[in-house]
Design an enzyme around this catalytic site. Structure first.
Site, mmCIF file in Angstrom:
data_model
loop_
_atom_site.group_PDB
_atom_site.id
_atom_site.type_symbol
_atom_site.label_atom_id
_atom_site.label_comp_id
_atom_site.label_asym_id
_atom_site.label_seq_id
_atom_site.Cartn_x
_atom_site.Cartn_y
_atom_site.Cartn_z
ATOM 1 N N ASP A 73 -1.466 2.495 -13.936
ATOM 2 C CA ASP A 73 -0.619 3.565 -13.699
ATOM 3 C C ASP A 73 0.022 4.132 -14.710
ATOM 4 O O ASP A 73 0.925 3.624 -15.324
ATOM 5 C CB ASP A 73 0.056 3.038 -12.470
ATOM 6 C CG ASP A 73 -0.921 2.682 -11.278
ATOM 7 O OD1 ASP A 73 -2.106 2.596 -11.190
ATOM 8 O OD2 ASP A 73 -0.182 2.132 -10.235
ATOM 9 N N GLU A 118 -11.554 1.477 -3.636
ATOM 10 C CA GLU A 118 -11.634 2.215 -4.959
ATOM 11 C C GLU A 118 -12.625 1.625 -5.625
ATOM 12 O O GLU A 118 -12.761 2.105 -6.891
ATOM 13 C CB GLU A 118 -10.044 1.845 -5.668
ATOM 14 C CG GLU A 118 -9.099 2.823 -4.967
ATOM 15 C CD GLU A 118 -7.773 2.715 -5.743
ATOM 16 O OE1 GLU A 118 -7.458 1.553 -6.444
ATOM 17 O OE2 GLU A 118 -6.954 3.492 -5.588
ATOM 18 N N ALA A 142 8.150 5.389 6.868
ATOM 19 C CA ALA A 142 9.715 5.133 7.341
ATOM 20 C C ALA A 142 9.950 4.513 8.687
ATOM 21 O O ALA A 142 10.810 3.956 9.030
ATOM 22 C CB ALA A 142 10.767 6.237 6.992
ATOM 23 N N ASP A 193 0.152 -1.699 -0.324
ATOM 24 C CA ASP A 193 -0.561 -2.796 -0.810
ATOM 25 C C ASP A 193 0.355 -4.210 -0.721
ATOM 26 O O ASP A 193 -0.469 -5.140 -0.519
ATOM 27 C CB ASP A 193 -0.872 -2.726 -2.585
ATOM 28 C CG ASP A 193 -1.607 -1.398 -2.437
ATOM 29 O OD1 ASP A 193 -2.516 -0.982 -1.874
ATOM 30 O OD2 ASP A 193 -1.509 -0.781 -3.654
HETATM 31 O O1 RIB Z 1 -1.814 1.986 -3.656
HETATM 32 C C1 RIB Z 1 -1.150 2.358 -4.954
HETATM 33 C C2 RIB Z 1 -2.038 2.236 -5.899
HETATM 34 O O2 RIB Z 1 -3.078 3.493 -5.774
HETATM 35 C C3 RIB Z 1 -1.728 2.587 -7.269
HETATM 36 O O3 RIB Z 1 -1.316 1.446 -7.997
HETATM 37 C C4 RIB Z 1 -2.853 3.234 -8.158
HETATM 38 O O4 RIB Z 1 -3.371 2.443 -9.208
HETATM 39 C C5 RIB Z 1 -3.718 3.555 -6.936
HETATM 40 O O5 RIB Z 1 -5.012 2.857 -7.105
#
Ligand code: RIB
Length: 306
Positions: free
Chosen positions: A13, A140, A223, A252
């Site tokens: 990131d 992803e 929130a 996450d």
């Molecule tokens: O959910 C956050 C993540 O989404 C980030 O760390 C970025 O890499 C994207 O995949």
């Protein structure tokens, strides 16, 4: 106690704090550049491991410095990384993130995350997984590989958790392989066609997903906290008040905690409380994996809330 097995993305990131999102063709001056390990799959694996689950990561990186750094970050959190492939000729996934007032926008180049096939994942599952383990995945990686991996995990008796992010409409046949889903408001609208903007809409969306055969639905509401529907029972969880610095990776962390709770046989109430407190603590810190709290910090917060 079961293991958590994550098939998902690893991204480096690159994030910058901005006063506002730029318009097309515009340059906006920001500050606070941060290079840090992320990727939804890797973040979820780090959260599950740091919160106490025996965790295995399945994924791919390029044969480059970002890939090495991402694997080192996972190893530092105690995730088993022997099944991560290093692929020549393709770059490691990279996410370009603009942070605006605690929230963020993300542009992603998945790179090596799209290399693994469903067969590749199934081969690893046959080597490392056992019935009762928890399988976690997101969107992803290659979608066909993800659907095949979900089906393989479900067929082998693993408890499957899908995080449909970034969201796409889910093919109907996939639902039979999904035991649990965790999604935010935007993802909910894309997946169900219902934006959960008020109580009735939230109920409708959760019931749709339950009707499609998903045993546990966790809807995160920023929130406002989260609502979980599991076997006819609803749990509303409000987060503790924290000063929000950066929400990247908070969802996450919530999912990693859900997986940890299931793998360790915690009750649903306990699991949701872990997820709520861990994700709140993550929002109070900058970055993705580096913001995931340790189990003792979360446990201390839970004691204060009792
Ligand atoms: O959910 C956050 C993540 O989404 C980030 O760390 C970025 O890499 C994207 O995949």
């Amino acid at each position: 106690m079961g293991r958590v097995i994550v098939f998902g993305s690893l991204n480096m990131d690159l994030t910058i704090e901005c006063p506002r999102q730029p318009r097309m063709g515009e340059t906006v001056t920001g500050s606070g550049f941060l290079l840090n390990p992320g990727g939804k799959g890797a973040n979820q694996a780090v959260a599950a491991a740091r919160l106490g689950a025996d965790t295995v990561m399945i994924g791919a990186v390029g044969a480059d410095v970002f890939g090495d750094a991402l694997v080192a970050s996972l190893e530092g959190a105690g995730v088993a990384c022997g099944r991560i492939r290093h692929i020549d000729g393709v770059s490691t996934g990279v996410a370009s993130i603009t942070r605006v007032g605690g929230d963020n926008c993300i542009v992603l180049d998945p790179g090596a995350n799209h290399v693994l096939t469903g067969h590749d994942v199934t081969v690893v599952l046959d080597e490392v997984a056992a019935a009762g383990d928890v399988f976690v995945t997101q969107l992803e990686c290659d979608l066909a590989a993800t659907w095949e991996a979900l089906a393989a995990a479900h067929a082998r008796g693993l408890y499957t958790i899908l995080n449909p992010a970034p969201a796409v409409p889910i093919p109907r046949e996939v639902w039979a392989s999904v035991d649990a889903i965790c999604l935010n408001e935007t993802e909910c609208e894309i997946v169900t066609g219902v934006f959960p903007g008020d109580g009735l809409a939230i109920e409708h969306a959760l019931e749709l997903l339950a009707d499609w055969g998903v045993g546990m639905v966790a809807l995160t509401l920023g929130a406002q906290g989260s609502r979980v529907l599991c076997e006819g029972r609803t749990i509303d969880s409000r987060p503790p008040a924290v000063r929000v610095i950066d929400t990247t990776g908070a969802g996450d962390t919530y999912i990693g905690a859900l997986a940890m709770g299931r793998a360790r046989g915690l009750s649903l109430d306990e699991t949701v409380e872990w997820a709520t407190c861990a994700s709140a603590l993550a929002t109070a810190r900058l970055g993705a994996q580096q913001a995931v709290p340790a189990a003792d910090e979360v446990a201390a917060l839970m004691v204060v809330r009792r």
